[in-house]
Design a protein around this motif. Sequence first.
Motif, PDB file in Angstrom:
ATOM      1  N   SER A  11      13.932  -3.582  68.159  1.00  0.00           N
ATOM      2  CA  SER A  11      15.264  -3.846  68.712  1.00  0.00           C
ATOM      3  C   SER A  11      15.767  -5.219  68.280  1.00  0.00           C
ATOM      4  N   ARG A  12      14.921  -6.211  68.375  1.00  0.00           N
ATOM      5  CA  ARG A  12      15.329  -7.570  68.001  1.00  0.00           C
ATOM      6  C   ARG A  12      15.591  -7.680  66.504  1.00  0.00           C
ATOM      7  N   GLN A  13      14.780  -7.032  65.707  1.00  0.00           N
ATOM      8  CA  GLN A  13      14.996  -7.036  64.252  1.00  0.00           C
ATOM      9  C   GLN A  13      16.328  -6.381  63.913  1.00  0.00           C
ATOM     10  N   ARG A  14      16.592  -5.240  64.527  1.00  0.00           N
ATOM     11  CA  ARG A  14      17.829  -4.507  64.231  1.00  0.00           C
ATOM     12  C   ARG A  14      19.057  -5.254  64.721  1.00  0.00           C
ATOM     13  N   MET A  15      18.946  -5.929  65.851  1.00  0.00           N
ATOM     14  CA  MET A  15      20.080  -6.719  66.335  1.00  0.00           C
ATOM     15  C   MET A  15      20.386  -7.852  65.360  1.00  0.00           C
ATOM     16  N   ARG A  16      19.357  -8.460  64.804  1.00  0.00           N
ATOM     17  CA  ARG A  16      19.554  -9.551  63.856  1.00  0.00           C
ATOM     18  C   ARG A  16      20.197  -9.037  62.578  1.00  0.00           C
ATOM     19  N   ARG A  17      19.780  -7.879  62.096  1.00  0.00           N
ATOM     20  CA  ARG A  17      20.300  -7.338  60.839  1.00  0.00           C
ATOM     21  C   ARG A  17      21.668  -6.684  60.994  1.00  0.00           C
ATOM     22  N   ALA A  18      22.025  -6.278  62.189  1.00  0.00           N
ATOM     23  CA  ALA A  18      23.290  -5.576  62.405  1.00  0.00           C
ATOM     24  C   ALA A  18      24.490  -6.478  62.105  1.00  0.00           C
ATOM     25  N   TYR A  19      24.346  -7.772  62.276  1.00  0.00           N
ATOM     26  CA  TYR A  19      25.445  -8.700  62.052  1.00  0.00           C
ATOM     27  C   TYR A  19      25.885  -8.679  60.591  1.00  0.00           C
ATOM     28  N   ASN A  20      24.928  -8.585  59.670  1.00  0.00           N
ATOM     29  CA  ASN A  20      25.257  -8.644  58.245  1.00  0.00           C
ATOM     30  C   ASN A  20      26.010  -7.409  57.778  1.00  0.00           C
ATOM     31  N   SER A  21      25.688  -6.245  58.315  1.00  0.00           N
ATOM     32  CA  SER A  21      26.331  -5.024  57.847  1.00  0.00           C
ATOM     33  C   SER A  21      27.787  -4.927  58.292  1.00  0.00           C
ATOM     34  N   VAL A  22      28.149  -5.605  59.370  1.00  0.00           N
ATOM     35  CA  VAL A  22      29.522  -5.561  59.860  1.00  0.00           C
ATOM     36  C   VAL A  22      30.449  -6.338  58.925  1.00  0.00           C
ATOM     37  N   MET A  23      29.949  -7.365  58.301  1.00  0.00           N
ATOM     38  CA  MET A  23      30.779  -8.242  57.499  1.00  0.00           C
ATOM     39  C   MET A  23      31.141  -7.669  56.127  1.00  0.00           C
ATOM     40  N   ARG A  24      30.414  -6.660  55.657  1.00  0.00           N
ATOM     41  CA  ARG A  24      30.646  -6.120  54.328  1.00  0.00           C
ATOM     42  C   ARG A  24      31.846  -5.184  54.296  1.00  0.00           C
ATOM     43  N   LEU A  25      32.634  -5.268  53.239  1.00  0.00           N
ATOM     44  CA  LEU A  25      33.749  -4.344  53.040  1.00  0.00           C
ATOM     45  C   LEU A  25      33.241  -3.119  52.291  1.00  0.00           C
ATOM     46  N   PRO A  26      33.853  -1.952  52.499  1.00  0.00           N
ATOM     47  CA  PRO A  26      33.397  -0.768  51.768  1.00  0.00           C
ATOM     48  C   PRO A  26      33.675  -0.922  50.274  1.00  0.00           C
ATOM     49  N   GLN A  27      32.704  -0.505  49.464  1.00  0.00           N
ATOM     50  CA  GLN A  27      32.862  -0.572  48.014  1.00  0.00           C
ATOM     51  C   GLN A  27      33.726   0.604  47.553  1.00  0.00           C
ATOM     52  N   LEU A  28      34.606   0.351  46.621  1.00  0.00           N
ATOM     53  CA  LEU A  28      35.497   1.384  46.103  1.00  0.00           C
ATOM     54  C   LEU A  28      35.312   1.487  44.596  1.00  0.00           C
ATOM     55  N   ASN A  29      35.191   2.719  44.115  1.00  0.00           N
ATOM     56  CA  ASN A  29      35.089   3.001  42.686  1.00  0.00           C
ATOM     57  C   ASN A  29      36.252   3.889  42.283  1.00  0.00           C
ATOM     58  N   PRO A  30      36.743   3.751  41.034  1.00  0.00           N
ATOM     59  CA  PRO A  30      37.825   4.635  40.605  1.00  0.00           C
ATOM     60  C   PRO A  30      37.323   6.064  40.406  1.00  0.00           C
ATOM     61  N   CYS A  31      38.117   7.025  40.824  1.00  0.00           N
ATOM     62  CA  CYS A  31      37.788   8.439  40.652  1.00  0.00           C
ATOM     63  C   CYS A  31      37.897   8.775  39.163  1.00  0.00           C
ATOM     64  N   PRO A  32      36.888   9.462  38.596  1.00  0.00           N
ATOM     65  CA  PRO A  32      36.967   9.797  37.169  1.00  0.00           C
ATOM     66  C   PRO A  32      38.093  10.777  36.841  1.00  0.00           C
ATOM     67  N   GLN A  33      38.520  11.583  37.806  1.00  0.00           N
ATOM     68  CA  GLN A  33      39.569  12.575  37.560  1.00  0.00           C
ATOM     69  C   GLN A  33      40.961  11.957  37.625  1.00  0.00           C
ATOM     70  N   CYS A  34      41.258  11.269  38.742  1.00  0.00           N
ATOM     71  CA  CYS A  34      42.629  10.796  38.955  1.00  0.00           C
ATOM     72  C   CYS A  34      42.769   9.268  38.918  1.00  0.00           C
TER      73      CYS A  34
END
Length: 62
Positions: A11-34
Amino acid sequence: MGVPKRKPSRSRQRMRRAYNSVMRLPQLNPCPQCGEPTRPHRVCPACGYYKGRQIFSVTAGD
C-alpha cells in the motif's frame, strides 16, 4: 548509512508511485490511415481503423 528495519508495505509503495502516474500526459501517435492523433494500441476514433483493418465504420454525425 541508515538501513530500513522493515520492508515498505504494498500500500505504501503504491501510494508513493501513484503520484508520478497522475502527472503524465497521454501519449499520442498519428494514425497511419488518416493522420489524426490517437492513443497507441486503440482504434482510431476518427476513421475506425486499427492495425490496418477497419473495426467500425465512422459516419458523419450531427
